[in-house]
Scaffold this motif. Structure first.
Motif, PDB file in Angstrom:
ATOM      1  N   UNK A 167       0.856  -1.182   0.179  1.00 34.23           N
ATOM      2  CA  UNK A 167      -0.018  -0.069  -0.135  1.00 34.23           C
ATOM      3  C   UNK A 167       0.775   1.318   0.004  1.00 34.23           C
ATOM      4  N   UNK A 168       1.908   1.320   0.795  1.00 34.78           N
ATOM      5  CA  UNK A 168       2.838   2.490   0.727  1.00 34.78           C
ATOM      6  C   UNK A 168       3.265   2.640  -0.635  1.00 34.78           C
ATOM      7  N   UNK A 169       3.723   1.600  -1.337  1.00 36.47           N
ATOM      8  CA  UNK A 169       4.364   1.633  -2.715  1.00 36.47           C
ATOM      9  C   UNK A 169       3.268   2.345  -3.643  1.00 36.47           C
ATOM     10  N   UNK A 170       2.079   1.696  -3.322  1.00 40.76           N
ATOM     11  CA  UNK A 170       1.015   2.496  -4.226  1.00 40.76           C
ATOM     12  C   UNK A 170       0.630   3.831  -3.936  1.00 40.76           C
ATOM     13  N   UNK A 178      10.041  -6.640  -0.642  1.00 46.35           N
ATOM     14  CA  UNK A 178      10.880  -5.746  -0.012  1.00 46.35           C
ATOM     15  C   UNK A 178      11.751  -4.671  -1.145  1.00 46.35           C
ATOM     16  N   UNK A 179      12.200  -5.458  -2.064  1.00 46.10           N
ATOM     17  CA  UNK A 179      13.102  -4.933  -3.038  1.00 46.10           C
ATOM     18  C   UNK A 179      12.087  -4.368  -4.048  1.00 46.10           C
ATOM     19  N   UNK A 180      11.128  -4.876  -4.384  1.00 46.12           N
ATOM     20  CA  UNK A 180      10.543  -4.009  -5.562  1.00 46.12           C
ATOM     21  C   UNK A 180       9.601  -2.942  -4.904  1.00 46.12           C
ATOM     22  N   UNK A 181       8.886  -3.156  -3.843  1.00 46.30           N
ATOM     23  CA  UNK A 181       8.164  -1.951  -3.468  1.00 46.30           C
ATOM     24  C   UNK A 181       9.175  -0.658  -2.869  1.00 46.30           C
ATOM     25  N   UNK A 182      10.262  -0.974  -2.586  1.00 51.46           N
ATOM     26  CA  UNK A 182      11.158  -0.011  -2.112  1.00 51.46           C
ATOM     27  C   UNK A 182      11.744   0.679  -3.385  1.00 51.46           C
ATOM     28  N   UNK A 183      11.825  -0.074  -4.365  1.00 53.30           N
ATOM     29  CA  UNK A 183      12.330   0.547  -5.658  1.00 53.30           C
ATOM     30  C   UNK A 183      11.361   1.342  -6.048  1.00 53.30           C
ATOM     31  N   UNK A 184       9.960   1.052  -6.229  1.00 57.13           N
ATOM     32  CA  UNK A 184       8.609   1.691  -6.537  1.00 57.13           C
ATOM     33  C   UNK A 184       8.785   3.163  -5.759  1.00 57.13           C
ATOM     34  N   UNK A 185       9.070   3.077  -4.438  1.00 52.78           N
ATOM     35  CA  UNK A 185       8.781   4.196  -3.600  1.00 52.78           C
ATOM     36  C   UNK A 185      10.123   5.107  -3.618  1.00 52.78           C
TER      37      UNK A 185
END
Length: 363
Positions: free
Chosen positions: A136-139, A221-228
């Motif tokens: 959700x944070x990444x979205x 972890x890696x993908x959402x962090x990259x998006x953020x």
């Protein structure tokens, strides 16, 4: 305090792993489902963890319930981005009501007295809620990037897109939390044996556990962090360019500074939530056979559960409109701090040429 030796052992129970020396005559007598785990720490440590879990429950339940209730009560809060914040609150409540509550009860008893089935339920629920919260944070970050940076031109982020984003977070959450129930890794008591999570520190079914941990680290972890980082990075560059064009505007310069601070807080909040868990699990996987203090294994779980409190603080209470509505609800229709009622919501069109701190805030 003994340090764990995550080595393989013959005839170990399938539902738990006790991090004690190999010379114990009957490992089952130390089962975290049967006896207090005082061989891993003194009672004051368990009571301290129980107190911390209680604080998370007392703070986490009201703030997340208020977020959901305010969104349904006040029409002006029913914007597309706020749907995602409600989704975040629902996932937080799942972690608090199942994960934190179960951990509080277990730490109070100094062992997981509810049994193996409850351990699997708690591990699954906490993992599911945590993964939904993380995505959700990444979205939220990606939505801000689409609205402000406009990479798709005239594309408008609508309620339908927000609902799709929420659905995707649950799909990804289930993809991460279901495998241990079907044999890809497993849910067992971790750390001080009073909360449950995926098996990331034993060598039983080594490849099975390691591949799952690597999957979680990369995909969850890696993908959402990259998006953020990408989304907020592009957002900061866009705002900085606007601020440079309007160097004489004190309002624009102030907005740029405030947004920069807020973005830093958001990214730091994400890292505080998930970096300890991801880093520690990855370290254990890549340093098989090396001893580690089991008390340290409980710290990542505590940090991830604490996200149910400080995520709403960052993403909800730092928003003037949400804060104003919450205060009015609590104080029977009147805000004691004089927050403006007409703060522009995120449902309004956001134009980069007229930068303001409310337009680039989380909601």
């Amino acid at each position: 305090m003994q340090k764990s030796r995550p080595d393989s052992r013959d005839n170990l129970p399938e539902d738990f792993f006790i991090p004690v020396p190999l010379d114990v005559a009957n490992i089952t007598t130390l089962s975290p489902f049967l006896v207090p785990q005082t061989h891993l720490g003194n009672p004051s440590l368990f009571m301290g963890m129980a107190a911390f879990m209680f604080i998370l429950i007392v703070l986490g339940v009201p703030i997340n319930v208020l977020t959901i209730f305010c969104t349904f009560k006040y029409k002006k809060l029913r914007s597309h981005l706020n749907y995602i914040l409600v989704n975040l609150s629902v996932s937080n409540l799942l972690v608090v009501c199942v994960g934190s509550t179960t951990a509080f009860y277990s730490f109070s008893n100094m062992y997981f007295s509810l049994g193996p089935t409850a351990c699997k339920i708690e591990g699954f629920s906490a993992t599911l809620g945590g993964m939904v919260s993380l995505w959700s944070l990444a979205v939220v970050a990606f939505e801000r990037y689409l609205v402000i940076c406009k990479p798709l031109g005239n594309f408008t982020f609508r309620g339908t897109h927000a609902i799709i984003g929420c659905a995707v977070t649950w799909m990804f959450g289930l993809a991460a939390s279901l495998p241990p129930l079907f044999g890809w890794s497993r849910y067992i008591p971790e750390g001080l044996q009073c909360s449950c999570g995926p098996d990331w520190y034993t060598t039983e079914n080594k490849w099975n556990n390691e591949s799952y941990v690597i999957f979680l680290f990369c995909f969850c972890f890696g993908v959402p962090l990259s998006v953020i980082i990408f989304s907020y990075g592009r957002l900061l560059l866009t705002l900085r360019a606007v601020a440079k064009q309007q160097e004489q505007s004190a309002t624009t310069q102030k907005a740029e500074r405030e947004v920069t601070k807020m973005v830093v807080v958001m990214v730091m909040g994400f890292l505080v939530c998930w970096l300890p868990y991801a880093s520690f699990a990855l370290w254990v996987v890549t340093h098989r056979g090396e001893p580690f203090d089991v008390r340290l294994a409980s710290i990542p779980s505590v940090f991830s559960k604490a996200s149910t409190v400080y995520n709403p603080v960052i993403y909800v209470l730092m928003n003037k409109q949400f804060r104003s509505c919450m205060l009015k609800l609590i104080f029977c229709g009147k805000s004691p701090f004089g927050d403006e009622d007409d703060v522009s919501g995120s449902s309004q069109a956001t134009q980069v040429s007229s930068v303001s701190s409310s337009q680039v805030s989380p909601a």
